[in-house]
Motif scaffolding. Structure first.
Motif, PDB file in Angstrom:
ATOM      1  N   LEU A  49       4.057   7.466   2.547  1.00 43.64           N
ATOM      2  CA  LEU A  49       4.519   7.067   1.220  1.00 43.64           C
ATOM      3  C   LEU A  49       4.280   5.577   0.992  1.00 43.64           C
ATOM      4  O   LEU A  49       3.835   5.166  -0.090  1.00 43.64           O
ATOM      5  CB  LEU A  49       6.001   7.399   1.072  1.00 43.64           C
ATOM      6  CG  LEU A  49       6.648   7.022  -0.269  1.00 43.64           C
ATOM      7  CD1 LEU A  49       5.980   7.765  -1.420  1.00 43.64           C
ATOM      8  CD2 LEU A  49       8.146   7.307  -0.240  1.00 43.64           C
ATOM      9  N   ALA A  50       4.545   4.778   2.006  1.00 41.59           N
ATOM     10  CA  ALA A  50       4.304   3.334   1.882  1.00 41.59           C
ATOM     11  C   ALA A  50       2.827   3.048   1.664  1.00 41.59           C
ATOM     12  O   ALA A  50       2.454   2.210   0.833  1.00 41.59           O
ATOM     13  CB  ALA A  50       4.804   2.615   3.134  1.00 41.59           C
ATOM     14  N   GLY A  51       1.948   3.736   2.396  1.00 40.23           N
ATOM     15  CA  GLY A  51       0.513   3.548   2.211  1.00 40.23           C
ATOM     16  C   GLY A  51       0.040   3.987   0.846  1.00 40.23           C
ATOM     17  O   GLY A  51      -0.818   3.340   0.222  1.00 40.23           O
ATOM     18  N   SER A  52       0.616   5.084   0.331  1.00 39.19           N
ATOM     19  CA  SER A  52       0.224   5.578  -0.987  1.00 39.19           C
ATOM     20  C   SER A  52       0.566   4.575  -2.080  1.00 39.19           C
ATOM     21  O   SER A  52      -0.229   4.330  -2.997  1.00 39.19           O
ATOM     22  CB  SER A  52       0.932   6.915  -1.267  1.00 39.19           C
ATOM     23  OG  SER A  52       0.524   7.913  -0.353  1.00 39.19           O
ATOM     24  N   LEU A  53       1.750   3.997  -1.984  1.00 40.69           N
ATOM     25  CA  LEU A  53       2.158   3.026  -2.995  1.00 40.69           C
ATOM     26  C   LEU A  53       1.361   1.725  -2.874  1.00 40.69           C
ATOM     27  O   LEU A  53       1.066   1.073  -3.876  1.00 40.69           O
ATOM     28  CB  LEU A  53       3.658   2.745  -2.867  1.00 40.69           C
ATOM     29  CG  LEU A  53       4.580   3.952  -3.112  1.00 40.69           C
ATOM     30  CD1 LEU A  53       6.032   3.560  -2.917  1.00 40.69           C
ATOM     31  CD2 LEU A  53       4.357   4.537  -4.507  1.00 40.69           C
ATOM     32  N   ALA A  54       1.006   1.357  -1.637  1.00 38.84           N
ATOM     33  CA  ALA A  54       0.206   0.145  -1.436  1.00 38.84           C
ATOM     34  C   ALA A  54      -1.224   0.310  -1.924  1.00 38.84           C
ATOM     35  O   ALA A  54      -1.927  -0.675  -2.158  1.00 38.84           O
ATOM     36  CB  ALA A  54       0.205  -0.236   0.043  1.00 38.84           C
ATOM     37  N   ALA A  55      -1.675   1.561  -2.101  1.00 39.57           N
ATOM     38  CA  ALA A  55      -3.049   1.815  -2.527  1.00 39.57           C
ATOM     39  C   ALA A  55      -3.350   1.192  -3.890  1.00 39.57           C
ATOM     40  O   ALA A  55      -4.498   0.852  -4.185  1.00 39.57           O
ATOM     41  CB  ALA A  55      -3.314   3.318  -2.580  1.00 39.57           C
TER      42      ALA A  55
END
Length: 368
Positions: A49-55
């Protein structure tokens, strides 16, 4: 109506992606016994989830590449039936593979869906140059590079550990034994006095290897293992979310920030509810893992995927992760070749399966 269908199709693709991919980063945690299934799944969900939002901030290049520019004619890319076919064809392929426990690449499925839709819409007019240079080569090379790097890294780690042996003939150790329960009362325990022992060099080396710069090596290793697993999941969310979100960029009425949130939410739900079968394949069927092996595979996977995201190369986290695990198993002599062969076959079937599904969906969508 077509806009609503496109939104549902993209969310379905994101759900399938989460089900097939979310657990891959933490597979070595579960396979090596460092964490149980629930602990590994929670960690994978949060990191992804953190990686998705950082995308939204760190992977802008992938948003352009997976809009289909250069692969298909611009006039086709801007049509809703094309995007619906791509999302639906890829989603059906990934969810089917998830049902049977095969870890396949969403990137690969997207490519197949784009190719199938383009071939049908243009009567065979497909630009193969960007397909080969921007997509196929990274997908083919990434598992090979991961395999070699993981094998070399683990071999180097083993060499470093073996050189930590003591040069002294004898060693003196102070150890704290576990408490003993008093007979007849399991709730009352009596502490024991630390024991002093003198042993030979081999035993001394084993004790010394458990400390690294004054820290307990097992705890340090497990901490690094968790961090590396989180890095893999973060990198996967960073790399995959833009590919899926790009399908909604050209549709009217959608803002980028809400697209990212919708895709991230669907990926989270897919990983929570449908990750078990792929988790078993990745954690237990490719190769048996020790703690050191799992750490090595995760570090290589995380570095490769993050590096690829920085360069805008749409590599498959699946291919990199499986390549790393197989490299570790190959060095350790415990790789299950029959399972690897089955996974490789599923990779070969991904592109034509996605192409056929997308072509059928496109044919239906243009008649709506």
């Amino acid at each position: 109506m077509l806009t609503s269908i496109l939104f549902i199709s993209v969310c379905f693709l994101a759900y399938a992606n989460g089900a097939n991919d979310n657990f891959k980063g933490v597979a070595s945690l579960f396979g090596s016994g460092t964490a149980n299934f629930r602990q590994a799944l929670v960690w994978a969900t949060l990191a992804t989830l953190a990686g998705s939002l950082a995308a939204l901030f760190l992977a802008q290049t992938l948003l352009v590449k997976f809009s289909g520019k250069g692969l298909a004619p611009d006039e086709l890319i801007h049509t809703l039936p094309f995007m619906i076919a791509v999302a639906g064809g890829a989603g059906m392929t990934v969810i089917l593979a998830t049902r049977y426990g095969f870890p396949i690449s969403t990137t690969h499925a997207l490519l197949g869906a784009m190719a199938g839709s383009t071939l049908l819409a243009t009567s065979g007019n497909l630009n193969l140059v960007p397909l080969l240079n921007n997509f196929v080569l990274p997908l083919l090379l990434s598992p090979v590079v991961a395999l070699l790097l993981a094998a070399l890294f683990y071999r180097g780690l083993n060499t470093w550990i073996s050189r930590r042996a003591s040069d002294n003939d004898l060693c003196m150790c102070v150890e704290s034994p576990k408490q003993l329960a008093l007979a007849g009362n399991a709730h009352m325990r009596m502490p024991l006095v630390p024991a002093l022992s003198v042993d030979v060099q081999a035993a001394c080396a084993e004790r010394q290897a458990s400390l690294v710069f004054g820290f307990h090596a097992d705890r340090l290793r497990d901490g690094l293992h968790f961090c590396s697993a989180g890095a893999v999941c973060f990198a996967r969310g960073l790399n995959d979310t833009p590919k899926i979100a790009a399908l909604l960029l050209l549709a009217p009425g959608f803002e980028l920030q809400w697209i990212i949130i919708a895709v991230a939410t669907a990926m989270l739900l897919g990983g929570v509810f449908n990750a078990r079968r792929v988790a078993e394949t990745m954690s237990q069927k490719i190769t048996s893992l020790t703690h050191d092996q799992g750490l090595s595979a995760n570090l290589v996977t995380a570095l490769l995927v993050i590096f690829a995201s920085k360069l805008g190369m749409p590599v498959s986290t699946t291919h990199v992760s499986v390549g790393s695990l197989f490299g570790i198993g190959w060095v350790g002599g415990k790789a299950h070749s029959d399972v690897i062969a089955s996974i490789a076959l599923s990779w070969l079937l991904t592109l034509p399966c996605a192409a056929i599904c997308a072509a059928l969906i496109y044919e239906t969508a243009i008649n709506l």
